[in-house]
Design a protein around this motif. Sequence first.
Motif, PDB file in Angstrom:
ATOM      1  N   PHE A   1       0.815  -1.218   0.000  1.00  0.00           N
ATOM      2  CA  PHE A   1       0.000   0.000   0.000  1.00  0.00           C
ATOM      3  C   PHE A   1       0.853   1.274   0.000  1.00  0.00           C
ATOM      4  N   PRO A   2       1.861   1.387   0.859  1.00  0.00           N
ATOM      5  CA  PRO A   2       2.692   2.604   0.772  1.00  0.00           C
ATOM      6  C   PRO A   2       3.483   2.701  -0.533  1.00  0.00           C
ATOM      7  N   VAL A   3       3.973   1.573  -1.050  1.00  0.00           N
ATOM      8  CA  VAL A   3       4.816   1.599  -2.248  1.00  0.00           C
ATOM      9  C   VAL A   3       3.992   1.882  -3.502  1.00  0.00           C
ATOM     10  N   LEU A   4       2.830   1.218  -3.636  1.00  0.00           N
ATOM     11  CA  LEU A   4       2.035   1.338  -4.857  1.00  0.00           C
ATOM     12  C   LEU A   4       0.727   2.099  -4.676  1.00  0.00           C
ATOM     13  N   GLY A   5       0.179   2.083  -3.461  1.00  0.00           N
ATOM     14  CA  GLY A   5      -1.170   2.587  -3.258  1.00  0.00           C
ATOM     15  C   GLY A   5      -1.280   3.979  -2.686  1.00  0.00           C
ATOM     16  N   ASP A   6      -0.148   4.662  -2.517  1.00  0.00           N
ATOM     17  CA  ASP A   6      -0.163   6.057  -2.072  1.00  0.00           C
ATOM     18  C   ASP A   6      -0.742   6.237  -0.672  1.00  0.00           C
ATOM     19  N   THR A   7      -0.539   5.242   0.196  1.00  0.00           N
ATOM     20  CA  THR A   7      -0.943   5.411   1.597  1.00  0.00           C
ATOM     21  C   THR A   7       0.271   5.893   2.389  1.00  0.00           C
ATOM     22  N   PRO A   8       0.035   6.369   3.617  1.00  0.00           N
ATOM     23  CA  PRO A   8       1.191   6.677   4.475  1.00  0.00           C
ATOM     24  C   PRO A   8       1.978   5.404   4.788  1.00  0.00           C
ATOM     25  N   VAL A   9       3.202   5.571   5.250  1.00  0.00           N
ATOM     26  CA  VAL A   9       3.977   4.414   5.709  1.00  0.00           C
ATOM     27  C   VAL A   9       3.281   3.839   6.943  1.00  0.00           C
ATOM     28  N   PRO A  10       3.432   2.548   7.229  1.00  0.00           N
ATOM     29  CA  PRO A  10       2.652   1.899   8.293  1.00  0.00           C
ATOM     30  C   PRO A  10       2.720   2.577   9.657  1.00  0.00           C
ATOM     31  N   TRP A  11       3.896   3.104  10.029  1.00  0.00           N
ATOM     32  CA  TRP A  11       3.997   3.715  11.357  1.00  0.00           C
ATOM     33  C   TRP A  11       3.250   5.039  11.453  1.00  0.00           C
ATOM     34  N   ARG A  12       2.689   5.500  10.330  1.00  0.00           N
ATOM     35  CA  ARG A  12       1.848   6.695  10.359  1.00  0.00           C
ATOM     36  C   ARG A  12       0.368   6.381  10.149  1.00  0.00           C
TER      37      ARG A  12
ATOM     38  N   THR B   1      -3.261   5.406  11.397  1.00  0.00           N
ATOM     39  CA  THR B   1      -3.936   5.630  12.671  1.00  0.00           C
ATOM     40  C   THR B   1      -4.100   4.288  13.391  1.00  0.00           C
ATOM     41  N   PRO B   2      -4.192   4.308  14.721  1.00  0.00           N
ATOM     42  CA  PRO B   2      -4.401   3.044  15.448  1.00  0.00           C
ATOM     43  C   PRO B   2      -5.629   2.282  14.960  1.00  0.00           C
ATOM     44  N   ARG B   3      -6.703   3.020  14.623  1.00  0.00           N
ATOM     45  CA  ARG B   3      -7.912   2.349  14.140  1.00  0.00           C
ATOM     46  C   ARG B   3      -7.662   1.620  12.831  1.00  0.00           C
ATOM     47  N   LEU B   4      -7.002   2.283  11.879  1.00  0.00           N
ATOM     48  CA  LEU B   4      -6.731   1.646  10.592  1.00  0.00           C
ATOM     49  C   LEU B   4      -5.800   0.443  10.746  1.00  0.00           C
ATOM     50  N   MET B   5      -4.807   0.553  11.609  1.00  0.00           N
ATOM     51  CA  MET B   5      -3.890  -0.567  11.824  1.00  0.00           C
ATOM     52  C   MET B   5      -4.626  -1.746  12.465  1.00  0.00           C
ATOM     53  N   THR B   6      -5.468  -1.451  13.455  1.00  0.00           N
ATOM     54  CA  THR B   6      -6.221  -2.516  14.129  1.00  0.00           C
ATOM     55  C   THR B   6      -7.153  -3.223  13.158  1.00  0.00           C
ATOM     56  N   VAL B   7      -7.874  -2.440  12.350  1.00  0.00           N
ATOM     57  CA  VAL B   7      -8.792  -3.037  11.380  1.00  0.00           C
ATOM     58  C   VAL B   7      -8.023  -3.884  10.370  1.00  0.00           C
ATOM     59  N   SER B   8      -6.889  -3.385   9.907  1.00  0.00           N
ATOM     60  CA  SER B   8      -6.084  -4.140   8.944  1.00  0.00           C
ATOM     61  C   SER B   8      -5.660  -5.484   9.517  1.00  0.00           C
ATOM     62  N   VAL B   9      -5.156  -5.472  10.744  1.00  0.00           N
ATOM     63  CA  VAL B   9      -4.703  -6.720  11.374  1.00  0.00           C
ATOM     64  C   VAL B   9      -5.875  -7.680  11.567  1.00  0.00           C
ATOM     65  N   LEU B  10      -6.990  -7.181  12.109  1.00  0.00           N
ATOM     66  CA  LEU B  10      -8.140  -8.055  12.353  1.00  0.00           C
ATOM     67  C   LEU B  10      -8.712  -8.612  11.059  1.00  0.00           C
ATOM     68  N   GLN B  11      -8.768  -7.786  10.015  1.00  0.00           N
ATOM     69  CA  GLN B  11      -9.297  -8.261   8.737  1.00  0.00           C
ATOM     70  C   GLN B  11      -8.389  -9.327   8.113  1.00  0.00           C
ATOM     71  N   HIS B  12      -7.094  -9.186   8.299  1.00  0.00           N
ATOM     72  CA  HIS B  12      -6.197 -10.219   7.770  1.00  0.00           C
ATOM     73  C   HIS B  12      -6.218 -11.483   8.623  1.00  0.00           C
ATOM     74  N   VAL B  13      -6.537 -11.352   9.915  1.00  0.00           N
ATOM     75  CA  VAL B  13      -6.775 -12.542  10.736  1.00  0.00           C
ATOM     76  C   VAL B  13      -7.999 -13.283  10.204  1.00  0.00           C
ATOM     77  N   VAL B  14      -9.074 -12.540   9.920  1.00  0.00           N
ATOM     78  CA  VAL B  14     -10.292 -13.148   9.371  1.00  0.00           C
ATOM     79  C   VAL B  14      -9.982 -13.840   8.042  1.00  0.00           C
ATOM     80  N   TYR B  15      -9.250 -13.145   7.173  1.00  0.00           N
ATOM     81  CA  TYR B  15      -8.913 -13.714   5.863  1.00  0.00           C
ATOM     82  C   TYR B  15      -8.077 -14.982   6.017  1.00  0.00           C
TER      83      TYR B  15
END
Length: 197
Positions: free
Chosen positions: A151-162, A164-178
């Motif tokens: 996402f940061p390299v190709l998708g124009d998102t911030p680098v992971p350490w930037r 938000t806690p909510r976006l990081m939490t959702v990303s982790v939980l969604q990949h757990v579900v997947y």
Amino acid sequence: MSRAPRSPRSDRGTGEGHGAGEGRGTGQAPARRLLAGVLAGAAGTAAMTTTGRLYREVYARRRGKAPSEVTEILDYDDSDHVVIAASTLLRAVTGRAPERPRARRALFWLVHWGYGSAVGAAHAELRHRHGEPTAGIAFFVGCQTMALSLFPVLGDTPVPWRWTPRLMTVSVLQHVVYAAGVAGADHVLARRASGTR
């Protein structure tokens, strides 16, 4: 001279064994194993899509909105950043990328289901080589690492350490579900292929 009895663990082709090595070396042909992995990837994608939709509905309801009225990004995997990443690759390869909203939405769903399904083949191979739970853990770590890097390299998102806690939490939980959805479906398909219940 009599031979010592062989340990079931030494016979990788039998599909026997339980616990940490369950599912290892079931004797499935590589093509069938990888096809089963793609089907498992589709199941995992369906699970992730469903939980993402439920999260959007709950998020909207708590703010007195309809889900279609939510403009905030709730998950980078369910945002225009998927299209940005895919368009970046398309431009690099073909020199073109979709511009119209309908075409961009179609590209999103193509990438979402196509990529999500295809990546499931990696779990099938990991399960074949290492068994569970190693395969499931490694698969989750790989998927989350890809999200945090692509996402940061190709998708124009911030680098992971930037993020938000909510976006990081959702990303982790969604990949757990997947990952759990893929592993569960792959397990069922492998057992059916080996004729066990």
